[in-house]
Design a protein around this motif. Sequence first.
Motif, PDB file in Angstrom:
ATOM      1  N   THR A  88       0.997  -1.065   0.040  1.00  0.00           N
ATOM      2  CA  THR A  88      -0.173   0.054  -0.042  1.00  0.00           C
ATOM      3  C   THR A  88       0.892   1.173   0.106  1.00  0.00           C
ATOM      4  O   THR A  88       1.351   1.822   1.064  1.00  0.00           O
ATOM      5  CB  THR A  88      -1.154   0.128   1.316  1.00  0.00           C
ATOM      6  N   THR A  89       1.204   1.787  -1.227  1.00  0.00           N
ATOM      7  CA  THR A  89       2.003   2.966  -1.271  1.00  0.00           C
ATOM      8  C   THR A  89       1.350   4.025  -0.814  1.00  0.00           C
ATOM      9  O   THR A  89       0.098   4.456  -1.302  1.00  0.00           O
ATOM     10  CB  THR A  89       2.439   3.097  -2.730  1.00  0.00           C
ATOM     11  N   PRO A  90       1.834   5.087   0.141  1.00  0.00           N
ATOM     12  CA  PRO A  90       1.436   6.099   0.434  1.00  0.00           C
ATOM     13  C   PRO A  90       1.008   7.082  -0.601  1.00  0.00           C
ATOM     14  O   PRO A  90       1.756   7.193  -1.581  1.00  0.00           O
ATOM     15  CB  PRO A  90       2.297   6.542   1.509  1.00  0.00           C
ATOM     16  N   ASP A  91       0.059   7.926  -0.101  1.00  0.00           N
ATOM     17  CA  ASP A  91      -0.298   8.754  -1.615  1.00  0.00           C
ATOM     18  C   ASP A  91       0.592   9.838  -1.821  1.00  0.00           C
ATOM     19  O   ASP A  91       0.551  10.479  -2.944  1.00  0.00           O
ATOM     20  CB  ASP A  91      -1.917   9.192  -1.222  1.00  0.00           C
ATOM     21  N   TRP A  92       1.622  10.094  -0.807  1.00  0.00           N
ATOM     22  CA  TRP A  92       2.407  11.146  -1.031  1.00  0.00           C
ATOM     23  C   TRP A  92       3.561  10.657  -1.757  1.00  0.00           C
ATOM     24  O   TRP A  92       4.467  11.303  -2.089  1.00  0.00           O
ATOM     25  CB  TRP A  92       2.962  11.440   0.355  1.00  0.00           C
ATOM     26  N   VAL A  93       3.947   9.369  -2.323  1.00  0.00           N
ATOM     27  CA  VAL A  93       4.959   9.047  -2.977  1.00  0.00           C
ATOM     28  C   VAL A  93       4.716   9.298  -4.574  1.00  0.00           C
ATOM     29  O   VAL A  93       3.847   9.005  -4.828  1.00  0.00           O
ATOM     30  CB  VAL A  93       4.994   7.480  -2.645  1.00  0.00           C
ATOM     31  N   ASP A  94       5.709   9.812  -5.075  1.00  0.00           N
ATOM     32  CA  ASP A  94       5.978  10.037  -6.486  1.00  0.00           C
ATOM     33  C   ASP A  94       6.654   8.832  -7.041  1.00  0.00           C
ATOM     34  O   ASP A  94       7.502   8.570  -7.003  1.00  0.00           O
ATOM     35  CB  ASP A  94       6.658  11.267  -6.632  1.00  0.00           C
TER      36      ASP A  94
END
Length: 407
Positions: A88-94
Amino acid sequence: MTANHTPHATRERVIDMETVGRRRTMKADRIAPLLTAGDPLADAVIAEFDLYGPEARRALDAGLRKGLARLDERPPEAVAALLKQVETTPDWVDPLMLHRGDVVSLSVPPLWFGLCSITSALVHACASPAGARQLIRTDRPTPTISRRLVETGVWARQTVRPGGLLRGGPGYVATVEVRLRHARLRAASLTDWNMGAPGLPIGQLDMARTWLGFTLIAFEALAAVGIDITGEEEHHLYRYWSYVAHLLGLDESLYKDVADHADARRLKDLLDAVTAAPDDGPRAATAALVGAQAHTTAHAPGAILPEEQLRDLLHGVLRRSLGNLAADRLGIPGVPAATDLMPLISTVNRQARYWQTFSPASAQAARRQAAEEPGPGPGPEPIAVVLPLGIALQRGTSVHRSATPTA
């Protein structure tokens, strides 16, 4: 985990609640629970490994490389929960950031990455008596220290390389493996740990020290040898390593507000306030780390400095990056001015970095040259010499020099 625990003669940690309570970044009511906080997801996986044996281990390995949804059979419950969390990749990760890798760490030449970044990060981790106790667990610490230097160097390079942290990538897998190694150490240590003394072994605060080692501490050590980074590079560094912290299972409250070295120093001060002063354990671990790194580097192909001079060089780097007071507490000796190579090295590195980032063309040429040189390790691993951001660092661009603490 409910077995009887043998009390220790001294407390592993101390906590000045009044000092912590004055910190704006985290109040005492938040830091206190983290003293005894582990990593429930990873700890549960270790328990399943012990319960189910190789079956659970194989399920995790397959899940890390292929993904939870692509497994043929449903893995054990704890393994599935851990896989779900890391996927689950955090939404702030580009996503583009992950494809590029840690462009700031990749801008450091391999020699200095190993000497400064890896050594200083491990010294900072073992400055805590609790951390040093995990590093030196036998009467013959040198082989353990040497192995840890190699393992840490391999993990760090896998972590910073382009695409390394993409799902199934080498850094992604290796970082979760480090997380599980921490959990295994916690499980082993609890059999003789004094649960009445604040501080879980390899818990959240020790993991935070490790994280700071590869961000703040590593780049203060690099600044000591003339490898400075800009304020913009600092922000890139901490964005990337925030995702590393996520994969390591670090409590989000410890790193979510850390965006640059100034924020990181506030976190470091907070951790120092709840960490016991170094004793014989950290001093022995530091001496062993410096000795092992100097020996390894002196005997590497193409070495240009003997072991004694490399040891002096490392002492100089650590004293400048940690500060004289902390260095004295760790037993790091001073270097006589007559044999101190630091002024010359820092001048040469600073001039080289200036010309390498003088224009887009010079930066591209330096990256191309670095890509043709194998990095240290078991196989070729190109490491760029300058920041591959596509940003023109024109002549006269101001460079933020990381402050070197003093006594």
